[in-house]
Each structure stands twice: as structure tokens, then as C-alpha cells.
Motif scaffolding. Sequence first.
Motif, PDB file in Angstrom:
ATOM      1  N   MET A   1       0.823  -1.203   0.000  1.00 40.48           N
ATOM      2  CA  MET A   1       0.000   0.000   0.000  1.00 40.48           C
ATOM      3  C   MET A   1       0.864   1.263   0.000  1.00 40.48           C
ATOM      4  O   MET A   1       0.549   2.242  -0.693  1.00 40.48           O
ATOM      5  N   VAL A   2       1.948   1.240   0.756  1.00 40.80           N
ATOM      6  CA  VAL A   2       2.848   2.403   0.790  1.00 40.80           C
ATOM      7  C   VAL A   2       3.471   2.642  -0.579  1.00 40.80           C
ATOM      8  O   VAL A   2       3.453   3.761  -1.112  1.00 40.80           O
ATOM      9  N   TYR A   3       3.993   1.582  -1.176  1.00 37.41           N
ATOM     10  CA  TYR A   3       4.704   1.733  -2.445  1.00 37.41           C
ATOM     11  C   TYR A   3       3.739   2.063  -3.585  1.00 37.41           C
ATOM     12  O   TYR A   3       4.070   2.850  -4.475  1.00 37.41           O
ATOM     13  N   SER A   4       2.557   1.467  -3.566  1.00 36.73           N
ATOM     14  CA  SER A   4       1.596   1.778  -4.624  1.00 36.73           C
ATOM     15  C   SER A   4       1.095   3.209  -4.493  1.00 36.73           C
ATOM     16  O   SER A   4       0.818   3.873  -5.511  1.00 36.73           O
ATOM     17  N   SER A   5       0.985   3.696  -3.261  1.00 36.35           N
ATOM     18  CA  SER A   5       0.584   5.098  -3.068  1.00 36.35           C
ATOM     19  C   SER A   5       1.640   6.042  -3.627  1.00 36.35           C
ATOM     20  O   SER A   5       1.311   7.008  -4.339  1.00 36.35           O
ATOM     21  N   MET A   6       2.904   5.752  -3.315  1.00 36.57           N
ATOM     22  CA  MET A   6       3.993   6.588  -3.834  1.00 36.57           C
ATOM     23  C   MET A   6       4.018   6.531  -5.360  1.00 36.57           C
ATOM     24  O   MET A   6       4.200   7.547  -6.037  1.00 36.57           O
ATOM     25  N   SER A   7       3.818   5.331  -5.885  1.00 37.66           N
ATOM     26  CA  SER A   7       3.843   5.161  -7.341  1.00 37.66           C
ATOM     27  C   SER A   7       2.681   5.896  -8.005  1.00 37.66           C
ATOM     28  O   SER A   7       2.832   6.464  -9.089  1.00 37.66           O
ATOM     29  N   PHE A   8       1.520   5.895  -7.343  1.00 40.03           N
ATOM     30  CA  PHE A   8       0.351   6.574  -7.911  1.00 40.03           C
ATOM     31  C   PHE A   8       0.606   8.072  -8.055  1.00 40.03           C
ATOM     32  O   PHE A   8       0.325   8.667  -9.110  1.00 40.03           O
ATOM     33  N   PHE A   9       1.140   8.687  -7.012  1.00 38.78           N
ATOM     34  CA  PHE A   9       1.344  10.140  -7.051  1.00 38.78           C
ATOM     35  C   PHE A   9       2.550  10.538  -7.895  1.00 38.78           C
ATOM     36  O   PHE A   9       2.620  11.673  -8.385  1.00 38.78           O
ATOM     37  N   GLN A  10       3.493   9.605  -8.084  1.00 39.46           N
ATOM     38  CA  GLN A  10       4.662   9.918  -8.900  1.00 39.46           C
ATOM     39  C   GLN A  10       4.534   9.396 -10.328  1.00 39.46           C
ATOM     40  O   GLN A  10       5.382   9.682 -11.169  1.00 39.46           O
ATOM     41  N   GLY A  11       3.475   8.619 -10.589  1.00 42.53           N
ATOM     42  CA  GLY A  11       3.300   8.028 -11.910  1.00 42.53           C
ATOM     43  C   GLY A  11       3.132   9.083 -12.999  1.00 42.53           C
ATOM     44  O   GLY A  11       2.476  10.110 -12.797  1.00 42.53           O
ATOM     45  N   LYS A  12       3.722   8.814 -14.158  1.00 45.16           N
ATOM     46  CA  LYS A  12       3.707   9.783 -15.247  1.00 45.16           C
ATOM     47  C   LYS A  12       2.685   9.449 -16.325  1.00 45.16           C
ATOM     48  O   LYS A  12       2.439  10.249 -17.222  1.00 45.16           O
TER      49      LYS A  12
ATOM     50  N   ILE B   1       9.420   6.912   1.784  1.00 39.79           N
ATOM     51  CA  ILE B   1       8.974   8.165   2.393  1.00 39.79           C
ATOM     52  C   ILE B   1      10.175   9.014   2.789  1.00 39.79           C
ATOM     53  O   ILE B   1      10.222  10.225   2.542  1.00 39.79           O
ATOM     54  N   SER B   2      11.189   8.356   3.390  1.00 44.83           N
ATOM     55  CA  SER B   2      12.413   9.056   3.762  1.00 44.83           C
ATOM     56  C   SER B   2      13.106   9.658   2.547  1.00 44.83           C
ATOM     57  O   SER B   2      13.539  10.818   2.559  1.00 44.83           O
TER      58      SER B   2
ATOM     59  N   VAL C   1      11.683  -1.098   5.294  1.00 48.93           N
ATOM     60  CA  VAL C   1      11.171  -1.261   3.932  1.00 48.93           C
ATOM     61  C   VAL C   1      10.016  -0.292   3.677  1.00 48.93           C
ATOM     62  O   VAL C   1       9.925   0.337   2.613  1.00 48.93           O
ATOM     63  N   ALA C   2       9.125  -0.148   4.653  1.00 48.03           N
ATOM     64  CA  ALA C   2       7.949   0.699   4.466  1.00 48.03           C
ATOM     65  C   ALA C   2       8.303   2.183   4.460  1.00 48.03           C
ATOM     66  O   ALA C   2       7.685   2.963   3.726  1.00 48.03           O
ATOM     67  N   LEU C   3       9.294   2.576   5.251  1.00 43.52           N
ATOM     68  CA  LEU C   3       9.582   4.005   5.413  1.00 43.52           C
ATOM     69  C   LEU C   3      10.648   4.527   4.467  1.00 43.52           C
ATOM     70  O   LEU C   3      10.778   5.748   4.309  1.00 43.52           O
ATOM     71  N   THR C   4      11.427   3.643   3.850  1.00 46.97           N
ATOM     72  CA  THR C   4      12.503   4.107   2.973  1.00 46.97           C
ATOM     73  C   THR C   4      12.005   5.023   1.851  1.00 46.97           C
ATOM     74  O   THR C   4      12.588   6.093   1.627  1.00 46.97           O
TER      75      THR C   4
END
Length: 509
Positions: free
Chosen positions: A291-302, A353-354, A348-351
Motif C-alpha cells: 500500500m505504501v509503495y503503490s501510493s507513492m507510485s500513484f502520485f509519482q506516476g507519469k 517516504i524518507s 522497507v515501508a519508510l525508505t
Amino acid sequence: MFENQPKALYALALANTGERFGYYTMIAVFSLFLRANFGLSADTAGLIYSIFLGLVYFLPLIGGIMADKFGYGKMVTIGIIVMFAGYLFLSIPLGGGVTAFIAMLAALFLISFGTGLFKGNLQVMVGNLYDTPELSAKRDSAFSIFYMAINIGALFAPTAAVRIRDWAETSLGYSGNDAYHFSFAVACVSLIVSMMIYYAFRSTFRHVEAGVGKSKKANTTVVEEELTPQQTKERIVALCLVFAVVIFFWMSFHQNGLTLTYFADEFVNPKAEGVQTMEFDVINLVMIIFMVYSSMSFFQGKTSKAKLISAVVFLAAAGILVYKYNNIGGPVDISAPIFQQFNPFYVVALTPISMAIFGALAAKGKEPKAPRKIAYGMIVAGSAYLLMVLASRGLLTPNEQAAAKAAGEAVPFASGNWLIGTYLVLTFGELLLSPMGISFVSKVAPPKYKGAMMGGWFVATAIGNLLVSVGGYLWNDLPLTVVWSVFIVLCLLSAGFMFLMMKRLEKVA
């Protein structure tokens, strides 16, 4: 985060993931094995545990010096073979007598020596990938990714260790002590996987396997940065100052395998009920990571396709969590080593975000340099043990707790959530200190001494690990609040020293 990184980074990271999975599976139950199989006291088991950790992190200095002369790739290969032999010997159940004890010590030496040849030199190879101008700016993010890969292996290790031990005991009929050896055998399998990955993708990093000034790629010579003797001295002195500080971080951090595990074993309620049971299921933790990585990918997806895939992954992971929540069963038994899964989970989850936070600061020209991050990490690590002080109020001393249990008296327990919170705060400190420290060494080390200086980082870690045994000696008659306060004071004093030396350190950063 992952864009424009060389393929070799992922190959080396995955090879390290396999090795670390085996190591952390073994280490998750090792201190408990020492006490159960050989009847050792807490302080004696702690001494053996810390000496082993010390060797694991001291011998990379020897491995680095050898690699500077003979080549990094050669030492990595030999290291895997030596480690495999050590884990194989440790996997053989020989009972609890003198022969078994000597065999265990021999196995520990082989594991530590093999790790010394493997661990630091693999990281030097990662750093060497970023010595070119076009990749140099990605060094810190590369080591964050590499460090995250280490913790993917560590995330599954405690669950694997506990379940394999329980399976050997309940399904195969082995005694509780002999069942531990099945956990150790996992490391043998993981090393085979690690070696397969290393050689399958070797073509992507063969050019950084050689020693200083040499490249096997096209038989060329790499142009190294020329430093004056004064510059070399300044860099080595700066690195040694950092090494001195991080000793006390590792002394505090690696209590996870000793006093924090003792606390989980002796003072935490051994059963979890209701929604709390979800915390101890590694599958649930993996879903949170998705969920963390997919969220980051969603907002950074081009592209819309990338965003759609990210949304589907997020919803699928969330759906699994909802399903498991709706099907929570009765109380579950909590084994002490399982708490060690939370630190790698948080890493793994916070990297991402960091990395996003520091990336945003870098874009504004406000990202702290590595030495300042390390100092902040020491403060955060100290604050983690403040949680343990709060968790320990009203609890007995370890000796009083043991005596009360032996007498059949009711004893007070602490909630496991205190430990989970402590691992969260410790992880924040670790992310500020460990990957940034490795990156700092890789960047600042004089070219002719890269292996030795990376070894120096591990020597500092080794000294810290030797001092881990202090926790074992404190773990008897002292109140728990005093035990944890020792680590708070040491971390804060180290941070203060770091800030005093900051101008000197940032000069070479």
C-alpha cells in the motif's frame, strides 16, 4: 526513487538480500538457543552473542584490506563459500555437551569470517558503481535502496525462524533444543540462492569487482581521484570521528537481539487477542508495504496506465487486510523473536517516504549532509529507549520476575505495543544513520583505502556489538528503567560529540 539506477545495483542488492535473510533467521533465535540448549545464563549468552556480532562486523576490515589487494569480487565469492560451511555445521544437532559447544564456536567463526569477506566488499562494489560523474548524485538514494533490500530479507526471517522451529518440534518430533537447528539450516538454502543471483547477473557489475585502479571491463584502467597527503589525512580523520560515534548507536540498536528480546520473552504478554493479532502476521505487514509503495507510485506516476496499476495494487492489498480483519480468530501465542520483524518492516515501508522527504529538501537546497543526519539519528535512537523506560514502569527486575514465575505467582506484563513502538523510533534513527553512513564512507574514503575504510565502518559496528553484552550484564538485579536509561545517555552524549565535530566533518562531506 528507482529511476535511472544501474541494473547492477539491483543484482548486488538481491544477492545481499538472500544472504541477510539467512543471517537474520539464525540471529532471531540465537540468544534463546544459547540459553535453552546449553543452559547458559543471560549474561553469558549475551557475551557469546556480542562477541559473535563483534567478529561479524570486525572481520570486514580484514576482508577489505584483502580485497584492496586481490579484488572485491574474489573475496565476495570466497566469503559465500565460507559462510555456507559455517551455517552447515551450525545446522547439525549435536546436543548440549562440550563437543556441541566447540562445534558451535567453530561454526560461528566460519560464519563471521565469511561475512567479513562478503559484506563490506559487496558494499564497496555498490559504491564503485557511482564513481562516474553521471551517477555520483544518485549515491545516497542507491544505498537507501540497497539498505532496503537488506531489510526485505530480514523482514521474513523472524517468522521463518519461529515457524520452522515449531514445525520441526511439532511435526517431526524433534526436541525443543534440536528444533532450533532447522532455523539455522535456512541460512544454507538462502546462501545458495544468493550465489545463484550473484553469478546470474555478474556481467552487469563485473567492471567493479577488481581492486583499486583496475577494471576487468575492456582491460582499462580506472582514473582515480588524486588526493594530497593532507587531504587523505583529513578524510581518514573525519571517517574515524564518525566511526567513534556510531559505536554507541550499534551498541544500543543491536539490543534487539539481546535485552529487547529478553524483554519480549520475560515481560511481554505471551498472547495477543483481537486486532492486535494482525500485527504479528507478516503477510499483513507485506500488504501495508504494498500500500505504501503503490501510493507513492500513484502520485509519482507519469502515465494513466501506471496510476491505474498502482491503484489496483493498493486496493487489492487493502482488500486482503479487510478480509483478514473480518476473519480474526481467537488468541494467538506470541514468540519473543517475532518482534524482530518490525524493524525491517519499518525500514522497507519508510525508505521511500524518507527518500521523498530528503529529495524534496535537496530540491530546495536544504538537505542535511550525511554527518548531520548521523547526529540526528543518535538523538532519535536515544528517544526510542525513552519508550522502553515508560513501558517498564511498575515491572519487576528480571531476577524478581524469574523468581515470581518459578513460585507460580502472578506477574505483571507489558503490552507488546511498547516494543513495536520502540522498533519504529529506532528505525527512524537507523534510516538517518546507517545507509547515510555507508554512503558517506563510500564517498569520502581515499580511493586506495576504500576497502579498508569500509572495513573501518564495520569495525566501529563490531565494537558496538561487543558492547551489546553490557545489556546482558545489566539484565539481572537492576530495575529495567535503569537498563534503558544507560542507552539513552550514551546516544545523547554521542550526538553531542558529533555536533561539536560538525564543521570538520562537513568540510569533507
